[in-house]
Design a protein around this motif. Structure first.
Motif, PDB file in Angstrom:
ATOM      1  N   LEU A  30       0.828  -1.203   0.000  1.00 48.89           N
ATOM      2  CA  LEU A  30       0.000   0.000   0.000  1.00 48.89           C
ATOM      3  C   LEU A  30       0.865   1.256   0.000  1.00 48.89           C
ATOM      4  O   LEU A  30       0.574   2.232  -0.716  1.00 48.89           O
ATOM      5  N   LEU A  31       1.961   1.246   0.784  1.00 40.94           N
ATOM      6  CA  LEU A  31       2.869   2.390   0.807  1.00 40.94           C
ATOM      7  C   LEU A  31       3.535   2.591  -0.544  1.00 40.94           C
ATOM      8  O   LEU A  31       3.650   3.728  -1.033  1.00 40.94           O
ATOM      9  N   LEU A  32       3.966   1.510  -1.163  1.00 41.32           N
ATOM     10  CA  LEU A  32       4.583   1.616  -2.487  1.00 41.32           C
ATOM     11  C   LEU A  32       3.583   2.124  -3.529  1.00 41.32           C
ATOM     12  O   LEU A  32       3.938   2.909  -4.417  1.00 41.32           O
ATOM     13  N   PHE A  33       2.336   1.684  -3.419  1.00 44.31           N
ATOM     14  CA  PHE A  33       1.302   2.167  -4.335  1.00 44.31           C
ATOM     15  C   PHE A  33       1.063   3.663  -4.148  1.00 44.31           C
ATOM     16  O   PHE A  33       0.891   4.398  -5.134  1.00 44.31           O
ATOM     17  N   TYR A  34       1.076   4.111  -2.897  1.00 45.83           N
ATOM     18  CA  TYR A  34       0.891   5.540  -2.633  1.00 45.83           C
ATOM     19  C   TYR A  34       2.066   6.356  -3.191  1.00 45.83           C
ATOM     20  O   TYR A  34       1.860   7.420  -3.793  1.00 45.83           O
ATOM     21  N   LEU A  35       3.280   5.856  -3.025  1.00 49.94           N
ATOM     22  CA  LEU A  35       4.445   6.544  -3.595  1.00 49.94           C
ATOM     23  C   LEU A  35       4.376   6.556  -5.125  1.00 49.94           C
ATOM     24  O   LEU A  35       4.781   7.537  -5.770  1.00 49.94           O
ATOM     25  N   GLY A  36       3.858   5.464  -5.691  1.00 46.59           N
ATOM     26  CA  GLY A  36       3.680   5.440  -7.138  1.00 46.59           C
ATOM     27  C   GLY A  36       2.669   6.462  -7.611  1.00 46.59           C
ATOM     28  O   GLY A  36       2.854   7.099  -8.657  1.00 46.59           O
ATOM     29  N   LEU A  37       1.589   6.636  -6.851  1.00 49.13           N
ATOM     30  CA  LEU A  37       0.603   7.662  -7.201  1.00 49.13           C
ATOM     31  C   LEU A  37       1.212   9.058  -7.127  1.00 49.13           C
ATOM     32  O   LEU A  37       0.945   9.906  -7.991  1.00 49.13           O
ATOM     33  N   ILE A  38       2.028   9.305  -6.100  1.00 53.44           N
ATOM     34  CA  ILE A  38       2.680  10.615  -5.993  1.00 53.44           C
ATOM     35  C   ILE A  38       3.608  10.845  -7.179  1.00 53.44           C
ATOM     36  O   ILE A  38       3.647  11.940  -7.776  1.00 53.44           O
ATOM     37  N   THR A  39       4.369   9.806  -7.550  1.00 52.50           N
ATOM     38  CA  THR A  39       5.264   9.931  -8.705  1.00 52.50           C
ATOM     39  C   THR A  39       4.473  10.214  -9.982  1.00 52.50           C
ATOM     40  O   THR A  39       4.850  11.062 -10.794  1.00 52.50           O
ATOM     41  N   MET A  40       3.378   9.503 -10.149  1.00 46.13           N
ATOM     42  CA  MET A  40       2.524   9.719 -11.322  1.00 46.13           C
ATOM     43  C   MET A  40       1.952  11.124 -11.334  1.00 46.13           C
ATOM     44  O   MET A  40       1.891  11.775 -12.388  1.00 46.13           O
ATOM     45  N   LYS A  41       1.550  11.615 -10.159  1.00 41.09           N
ATOM     46  CA  LYS A  41       0.999  12.969 -10.063  1.00 41.09           C
ATOM     47  C   LYS A  41       2.048  14.011 -10.425  1.00 41.09           C
ATOM     48  O   LYS A  41       1.777  14.956 -11.185  1.00 41.09           O
ATOM     49  N   VAL A  42       3.255  13.855  -9.928  1.00 45.37           N
ATOM     50  CA  VAL A  42       4.315  14.836 -10.197  1.00 45.37           C
ATOM     51  C   VAL A  42       4.689  14.835 -11.671  1.00 45.37           C
ATOM     52  O   VAL A  42       4.812  15.893 -12.305  1.00 45.37           O
ATOM     53  N   LEU A  43       4.871  13.651 -12.252  1.00 45.14           N
ATOM     54  CA  LEU A  43       5.245  13.574 -13.664  1.00 45.14           C
ATOM     55  C   LEU A  43       4.141  14.122 -14.553  1.00 45.14           C
ATOM     56  O   LEU A  43       4.413  14.853 -15.514  1.00 45.14           O
ATOM     57  N   ASN A  44       2.907  13.782 -14.249  1.00 43.84           N
ATOM     58  CA  ASN A  44       1.795  14.302 -15.044  1.00 43.84           C
ATOM     59  C   ASN A  44       1.709  15.817 -14.933  1.00 43.84           C
ATOM     60  O   ASN A  44       1.472  16.513 -15.931  1.00 43.84           O
ATOM     61  N   ASN A  45       1.939  16.348 -13.739  1.00 38.88           N
ATOM     62  CA  ASN A  45       1.894  17.789 -13.548  1.00 38.88           C
ATOM     63  C   ASN A  45       3.022  18.487 -14.284  1.00 38.88           C
ATOM     64  O   ASN A  45       2.837  19.566 -14.850  1.00 38.88           O
ATOM     65  N   ILE A  46       4.203  17.884 -14.300  1.00 38.29           N
ATOM     66  CA  ILE A  46       5.332  18.474 -15.018  1.00 38.29           C
ATOM     67  C   ILE A  46       5.034  18.564 -16.509  1.00 38.29           C
ATOM     68  O   ILE A  46       5.263  19.592 -17.157  1.00 38.29           O
ATOM     69  N   VAL A  47       4.485  17.485 -17.060  1.00 36.89           N
ATOM     70  CA  VAL A  47       4.228  17.444 -18.504  1.00 36.89           C
ATOM     71  C   VAL A  47       3.158  18.458 -18.892  1.00 36.89           C
ATOM     72  O   VAL A  47       3.334  19.254 -19.820  1.00 36.89           O
ATOM     73  N   ILE A  48       2.017  18.457 -18.189  1.00 33.51           N
ATOM     74  CA  ILE A  48       0.933  19.354 -18.591  1.00 33.51           C
ATOM     75  C   ILE A  48       1.282  20.808 -18.294  1.00 33.51           C
ATOM     76  O   ILE A  48       0.846  21.713 -19.021  1.00 33.51           O
ATOM     77  N   LEU A  49       2.097  21.074 -17.264  1.00 32.90           N
ATOM     78  CA  LEU A  49       2.498  22.451 -17.002  1.00 32.90           C
ATOM     79  C   LEU A  49       3.450  22.944 -18.083  1.00 32.90           C
ATOM     80  O   LEU A  49       3.381  24.100 -18.504  1.00 32.90           O
ATOM     81  N   GLY A  50       4.347  22.061 -18.545  1.00 27.16           N
ATOM     82  CA  GLY A  50       5.231  22.450 -19.641  1.00 27.16           C
ATOM     83  C   GLY A  50       4.471  22.711 -20.923  1.00 27.16           C
ATOM     84  O   GLY A  50       4.738  23.684 -21.639  1.00 27.16           O
ATOM     85  N   LYS A  51       3.511  21.852 -21.242  1.00 24.61           N
ATOM     86  CA  LYS A  51       2.704  22.071 -22.429  1.00 24.61           C
ATOM     87  C   LYS A  51       1.843  23.322 -22.289  1.00 24.61           C
ATOM     88  O   LYS A  51       1.602  24.036 -23.272  1.00 24.61           O
ATOM     89  N   SER A  52       1.378  23.596 -21.077  1.00 27.48           N
ATOM     90  CA  SER A  52       0.563  24.794 -20.862  1.00 27.48           C
ATOM     91  C   SER A  52       1.363  26.059 -21.124  1.00 27.48           C
ATOM     92  O   SER A  52       0.855  27.008 -21.735  1.00 27.48           O
ATOM     93  N   CYS A  53       2.612  26.074 -20.672  1.00 28.08           N
ATOM     94  CA  CYS A  53       3.465  27.233 -20.939  1.00 28.08           C
ATOM     95  C   CYS A  53       3.657  27.431 -22.440  1.00 28.08           C
ATOM     96  O   CYS A  53       3.651  28.558 -22.942  1.00 28.08           O
ATOM     97  N   ARG A  54       3.800  26.328 -23.166  1.00 31.13           N
ATOM     98  CA  ARG A  54       3.975  26.442 -24.610  1.00 31.13           C
ATOM     99  C   ARG A  54       2.707  26.942 -25.280  1.00 31.13           C
ATOM    100  O   ARG A  54       2.746  27.798 -26.176  1.00 31.13           O
TER     101      ARG A  54
END
Length: 465
Positions: A377-401
């Motif tokens: 469960l802890l590893l799954f939660y860390l995976g969700l955080i990683t997914m959230k950060v990566l998704n946010n990085i990508v869409i924020l970069g595209k938003s700036c463009r």
């Protein structure tokens, strides 16, 4: 007289001469070049609609995913920090005029609403609801599902106003004259709304689950045909760009919500079959059919709406720029709202009820026992955080463009007002282009500096884009 007689015979109508005239008759399309050129451009526009629409849908889908993951990843941590801050106030004393910052107050309220609604959802029996719905006739279930879709839209439109009223009532400066009923009534209204909306979505998921488990798939076919009925209700209406933008946002929200509902259906079915992987391959064809029918209906609907209303395919780039503008604006220090709340206002997607239901389904479907399950469960939660950060990085970069391509940088670091927040992307472009170069030269330098500071955290997103 003989010549006159031959001429009369020549001018007399005959079947042979008529056939020759029809077979050799010619015409010149260049005499009406504008009409045929316009028709060809409409065909090219219809051919471009699927690509441009799916780009907007994909961008909006990941915006909704980012707001949805925020509830599971960062919101619990922010709520915990705000709660620790509240506990340490008597020890540390008051450092300012406020006990908590407005964002911390909103985080605490969201966390309390989630906990209370999750506790109340334990008293709702999902299995009993499923069997109650399964005992109804096909036509009755079809009517129920349509009523649930309408109720979901009404709940979403009014629910965000209830949450906004709670947040503003809890954070409104105390110096102002009281013009509200109090924080506690607003809080109970918000809890009651989230709980009712979560039950509504649970009934939707149960109806969809019954459709998947029906033997002849007749209910699933009727529910899929309901999407094509939507074409009849929207294609032949007059649409402006603002109306098309609202409908596009509604389609994005509907596609994401349906994806989560399909996930819930798969989880419930896999639990009933003891997580047998063979049953998953039985479910996947129906899942793909539902998704493909949704995509096909959206493409056909938008293609004919743009054709009948003379709207170009470039309008979807303006819609992307508007959504990107809101995302980038939410990263400013003087931002007036949280990003998830802005997504809820724009698209009608409120993540709290859906998140409460998904947590309820996951906790009832997956049994967590022992140390190994806790580690997973802890590893799954860390995976969700990683997914959230990566998704946010990508869409924020595209938003700036997207913001740079639309030349909306001039409005980026201005504090929005009630008038400018309702403007369309085209109005933004007009406002930016109407400024003189002398008045915007110094402003342009500072804006570029601030945008580069944002891009510093979105290098991966800009490279991917």
């Amino acid at each position: 007289m003989k010549r006159t007689k031959d001429q009369v015979l020549t001018d007399m109508p005959s079947l042979l001469r008529f056939m020759c005239a029809e077979l050799t008759r010619g015409y010149f399309l260049e005499h009406n070049e504008a009409k045929y050129t316009e028709g060809r451009e409409r065909v090219y526009t219809c051919m471009r609609i699927p690509r441009e629409l799916e780009r907007l849908m994909s961008f909006g889908f990941f915006l909704c995913l980012d707001a949805f993951l925020y509830v599971f990843t960062l919101l619990p941590l922010r709520t915990l920090l705000a709660f620790l801050r509240l506990l340490t106030i008597p020890c540390c004393g008051l450092g300012g005029s406020r006990f908590l910052q407005p964002a911390q107050v909103c985080d605490l309220l969201k966390g309390l609403i989630m906990v209370l609604c999750y506790s109340m959802m334990h008293y709702v029996d999902y299995a009993m609801m499923y069997h109650l719905i399964r005992g109804q006739s096909v036509i009755k279930l079809y009517i129920i599902y349509n009523m649930l879709e309408v109720a979901d839209r009404l709940f979403s439109s009014f629910g965000q106003d209830i949450l906004d009223a709670l947040y503003w009532t809890a954070t409104e400066p105390k110096s102002r004259k009281r013009a509200h009923i109090g924080v506690i009534p607003h809080f109970f209204m918000a809890v009651f709304y989230v709980f009712l909306h979560a039950i509504l979505i649970m009934v939707q998921a149960s109806t969809l689950n019954v459709a998947f488990n029906s033997h002849n798939k007749s209910l699933l076919t009727i529910m899929m045909s309901n999407n094509f009925v939507e074409i009849k209700g929207s294609v032949f209406k007059k649409f402006e760009k603002n109306n098309l933008f609202q409908m596009s946002n509604s389609d994005i929200k509907e596609r994401f919500t349906n994806s989560v509902l399909l996930l819930i259906v798969c989880l419930r079915n896999m639990e009933q079959f003891s997580w047998n992987s063979d049953h998953l391959w039985v479910l996947l064809p129906d899942v793909f059919i539902v998704i493909l029918s949704e995509v096909a209906v959206d493409i056909i609907k938008h293609a004919f709406i743009t054709k009948f209303n003379d709207i170009t395919a470039d309008v979807y780039s303006e819609y992307k720029a508007s959504l990107a503008f809101e995302l980038v604006s939410s990263r400013q220090q003087n931002a007036y709202t949280d990003y998830s709340d802005s997504v809820a206002r724009r698209m009608g997607f409120i993540p709290l009820p859906l998140a409460v239901l998904l947590i309820r389904v996951v906790m009832s479907s997956v049994k967590i026992q022992g140390a190994l399950s806790s580690v997973c469960l802890l590893l799954f939660y860390l995976g969700l955080i990683t997914m959230k950060v990566l998704n946010n990085i990508v869409i924020l970069g595209k938003s700036c463009r997207y913001v740079k391509e639309a030349n909306m940088e001039g409005k980026l670091f201005k504090r929005p007002t009630a008038q400018t927040s309702k403007q369309t992307p085209k109005k933004f472009l007009k406002l930016v282009s109407s400024e003189t170069p002398q008045s915007t030269e110094l402003k342009h330098r500072t804006i570029k500096k601030d945008l580069l500071e944002i891009d510093r955290f979105t290098i991966c997103g800009n490279r991917i884009g």
